[in-house]
Motif scaffolding. Structure first.
Motif, mmCIF file in Angstrom:
data_model
loop_
_atom_site.group_PDB
_atom_site.id
_atom_site.type_symbol
_atom_site.label_atom_id
_atom_site.label_comp_id
_atom_site.label_asym_id
_atom_site.label_seq_id
_atom_site.Cartn_x
_atom_site.Cartn_y
_atom_site.Cartn_z
ATOM 1 N N THR A 9 0.851 -1.189 0.000
ATOM 2 C CA THR A 9 0.000 0.000 0.000
ATOM 3 C C THR A 9 0.887 1.240 0.000
ATOM 4 O OG1 THR A 9 -0.049 0.119 2.405
ATOM 5 C CG2 THR A 9 -1.779 -1.204 1.336
ATOM 6 N N SER A 10 0.285 2.388 -0.191
ATOM 7 C CA SER A 10 1.077 3.620 -0.179
ATOM 8 C C SER A 10 1.745 3.828 1.180
ATOM 9 C CB SER A 10 0.216 4.834 -0.550
ATOM 10 O OG SER A 10 -0.795 5.040 0.400
ATOM 11 N N ALA A 11 1.065 3.477 2.268
ATOM 12 C CA ALA A 11 1.658 3.639 3.597
ATOM 13 C C ALA A 11 2.873 2.729 3.767
ATOM 14 C CB ALA A 11 0.614 3.348 4.681
ATOM 15 N N VAL A 12 2.781 1.499 3.299
ATOM 16 C CA VAL A 12 3.899 0.552 3.400
ATOM 17 C C VAL A 12 5.076 1.042 2.555
ATOM 18 C CG1 VAL A 12 4.653 -1.796 2.859
ATOM 19 C CG2 VAL A 12 2.414 -1.422 3.910
ATOM 20 N N LEU A 13 4.797 1.419 1.317
ATOM 21 C CA LEU A 13 5.870 1.868 0.422
ATOM 22 C C LEU A 13 6.504 3.164 0.913
ATOM 23 C CD1 LEU A 13 4.181 1.030 -2.982
ATOM 24 C CD2 LEU A 13 6.073 -0.200 -1.894
ATOM 25 N N THR A 14 5.705 4.067 1.456
ATOM 26 C CA THR A 14 6.236 5.324 1.965
ATOM 27 C C THR A 14 7.087 5.071 3.203
ATOM 28 O OG1 THR A 14 4.315 6.507 1.103
ATOM 29 C CG2 THR A 14 5.627 7.644 2.746
ATOM 30 N N ALA A 15 6.619 4.211 4.085
ATOM 31 C CA ALA A 15 7.384 3.904 5.297
ATOM 32 C C ALA A 15 8.720 3.235 4.964
ATOM 33 C CB ALA A 15 6.562 3.004 6.223
ATOM 34 N N ALA A 16 8.745 2.434 3.923
ATOM 35 C CA ALA A 16 9.964 1.702 3.546
ATOM 36 C C ALA A 16 10.776 2.420 2.469
ATOM 37 C CB ALA A 16 9.585 0.310 3.057
ATOM 38 N N ALA A 17 10.428 3.643 2.127
ATOM 39 C CA ALA A 17 11.051 4.340 0.989
ATOM 40 C C ALA A 17 12.574 4.419 1.086
ATOM 41 C CB ALA A 17 10.462 5.740 0.842
ATOM 42 N N LYS A 18 13.104 4.752 2.251
ATOM 43 C CA LYS A 18 14.566 4.852 2.391
ATOM 44 C C LYS A 18 15.226 3.502 2.143
ATOM 45 C CE LYS A 18 14.699 8.617 5.770
ATOM 46 N NZ LYS A 18 15.122 8.954 7.141
ATOM 47 N N HIS A 19 14.618 2.447 2.669
ATOM 48 C CA HIS A 19 15.158 1.103 2.474
ATOM 49 C C HIS A 19 15.076 0.684 1.004
ATOM 50 C CE1 HIS A 19 14.683 1.075 6.827
ATOM 51 N NE2 HIS A 19 15.563 0.090 6.837
ATOM 52 N N ILE A 20 13.974 1.025 0.366
ATOM 53 C CA ILE A 20 13.818 0.695 -1.052
ATOM 54 C C ILE A 20 14.873 1.429 -1.872
ATOM 55 C CG2 ILE A 20 12.300 0.945 -3.060
ATOM 56 C CD1 ILE A 20 9.923 0.530 -1.057
ATOM 57 N N GLN A 21 15.055 2.716 -1.585
ATOM 58 C CA GLN A 21 16.059 3.502 -2.304
ATOM 59 C C GLN A 21 17.446 2.883 -2.140
ATOM 60 O OE1 GLN A 21 16.567 7.470 -0.784
ATOM 61 N NE2 GLN A 21 18.191 7.963 -2.204
ATOM 62 N N PHE A 22 17.778 2.482 -0.938
ATOM 63 C CA PHE A 22 19.109 1.955 -0.641
ATOM 64 C C PHE A 22 19.314 0.548 -1.202
ATOM 65 C CE2 PHE A 22 22.221 -0.110 2.158
ATOM 66 C CZ PHE A 22 23.265 0.816 2.123
ATOM 67 N N ASN A 23 18.331 -0.313 -1.006
ATOM 68 C CA ASN A 23 18.489 -1.731 -1.349
ATOM 69 C C ASN A 23 18.117 -2.097 -2.778
ATOM 70 O OD1 ASN A 23 19.316 -3.171 1.237
ATOM 71 N ND2 ASN A 23 17.623 -1.901 1.928
ATOM 72 N N CYS A 24 17.286 -1.303 -3.426
ATOM 73 C CA CYS A 24 16.830 -1.626 -4.785
ATOM 74 C C CYS A 24 17.307 -0.593 -5.807
ATOM 75 C CB CYS A 24 15.311 -1.745 -4.813
ATOM 76 S SG CYS A 24 14.660 -3.044 -3.734
ATOM 77 N N GLN A 25 18.354 0.128 -5.465
ATOM 78 C CA GLN A 25 18.841 1.190 -6.343
ATOM 79 C C GLN A 25 19.281 0.654 -7.699
ATOM 80 O OE1 GLN A 25 22.079 3.543 -4.809
ATOM 81 N NE2 GLN A 25 21.917 5.037 -6.438
ATOM 82 N N ALA A 26 20.031 -0.421 -7.730
ATOM 83 C CA ALA A 26 20.541 -0.952 -9.002
ATOM 84 C C ALA A 26 19.383 -1.340 -9.934
ATOM 85 C CB ALA A 26 21.447 -2.153 -8.747
ATOM 86 N N GLU A 27 18.364 -1.992 -9.383
ATOM 87 C CA GLU A 27 17.216 -2.404 -10.184
ATOM 88 C C GLU A 27 16.452 -1.190 -10.706
ATOM 89 O OE1 GLU A 27 18.096 -3.610 -7.264
ATOM 90 O OE2 GLU A 27 18.077 -5.798 -7.353
ATOM 91 N N ASN A 28 16.276 -0.185 -9.841
ATOM 92 C CA ASN A 28 15.564 1.027 -10.256
ATOM 93 C C ASN A 28 16.324 1.779 -11.340
ATOM 94 O OD1 ASN A 28 13.007 1.411 -8.858
ATOM 95 N ND2 ASN A 28 14.218 1.378 -6.991
ATOM 96 N N VAL A 29 17.639 1.898 -11.188
ATOM 97 C CA VAL A 29 18.449 2.604 -12.187
ATOM 98 C C VAL A 29 18.396 1.868 -13.526
ATOM 99 C CG1 VAL A 29 20.812 3.248 -12.808
ATOM 100 C CG2 VAL A 29 19.931 3.777 -10.533
ATOM 101 N N ALA A 30 18.511 0.549 -13.497
ATOM 102 C CA ALA A 30 18.451 -0.233 -14.739
ATOM 103 C C ALA A 30 17.096 -0.044 -15.428
ATOM 104 C CB ALA A 30 18.703 -1.709 -14.441
ATOM 105 N N PHE A 31 16.027 -0.020 -14.655
ATOM 106 C CA PHE A 31 14.699 0.188 -15.215
ATOM 107 C C PHE A 31 14.571 1.578 -15.837
ATOM 108 C CE2 PHE A 31 10.258 1.658 -14.570
ATOM 109 C CZ PHE A 31 9.628 0.793 -15.451
ATOM 110 N N LEU A 32 15.036 2.596 -15.128
ATOM 111 C CA LEU A 32 14.943 3.962 -15.651
ATOM 112 C C LEU A 32 15.797 4.149 -16.908
ATOM 113 C CD1 LEU A 32 14.925 5.971 -12.321
ATOM 114 C CD2 LEU A 32 13.009 5.578 -13.879
ATOM 115 N N LYS A 33 16.969 3.530 -16.928
ATOM 116 C CA LYS A 33 17.811 3.602 -18.141
ATOM 117 C C LYS A 33 17.117 2.925 -19.311
ATOM 118 C CE LYS A 33 22.380 4.048 -16.062
ATOM 119 N NZ LYS A 33 23.682 3.398 -15.836
#
Length: 106
Positions: free
Chosen positions: A14-38
């Motif tokens: 949910t938005s609350a779960v994703l917002t609460a975990a946002a820092k962790h997602i940014q830190f731990n899933c950065q490579a996957e997110n960058v590859a997707f955006l590229k």
């Protein structure tokens, strides 16, 4: 909302779960997110980046499950506060601090 996971232990993103975990997602899933955006930048055809999108989703769901297993009470408290207060960080600083203390960025 009582928990960030369903009875089977699967994350409910949910938005609350994703917002609460946002820092962790940014830190731990950065490579996957960058590859997707590229991929999206390289080719605007959505079909070309489906696999990269699945990798991002897999990373986030795995991370949410791990966070909930390691810090169940703190994550549920933070998510519950964010849900109740419509994702207003300022109203949930106490719960955020407890969550980040129990589950620091690794």
């Amino acid at each position: 909302m009582a928990s960030a996971v369903d009875p089977a232990g699967e994350p409910i993103p949910t938005s609350a779960v994703l917002t609460a975990a946002a820092k962790h997602i940014q830190f731990n899933c950065q490579a996957e997110n960058v590859a997707f955006l590229k991929c999206k930048k390289k080719d605007p055809n959505p079909e070309k980046c489906l696999d990269k999108g699945r990798q991002v989703t897999r990373c986030v769901l795995t991370l949410l499950k791990d966070l909930h297993q390691r810090c169940t009470t703190e994550m549920d408290g933070y998510v519950g506060c964010m849900y109740y207060n419509t994702n207003e960080f300022d109203l949930c600083r106490k719960e955020q601090e407890e969550f980040e203390k129990k589950c620091p960025l690794a």
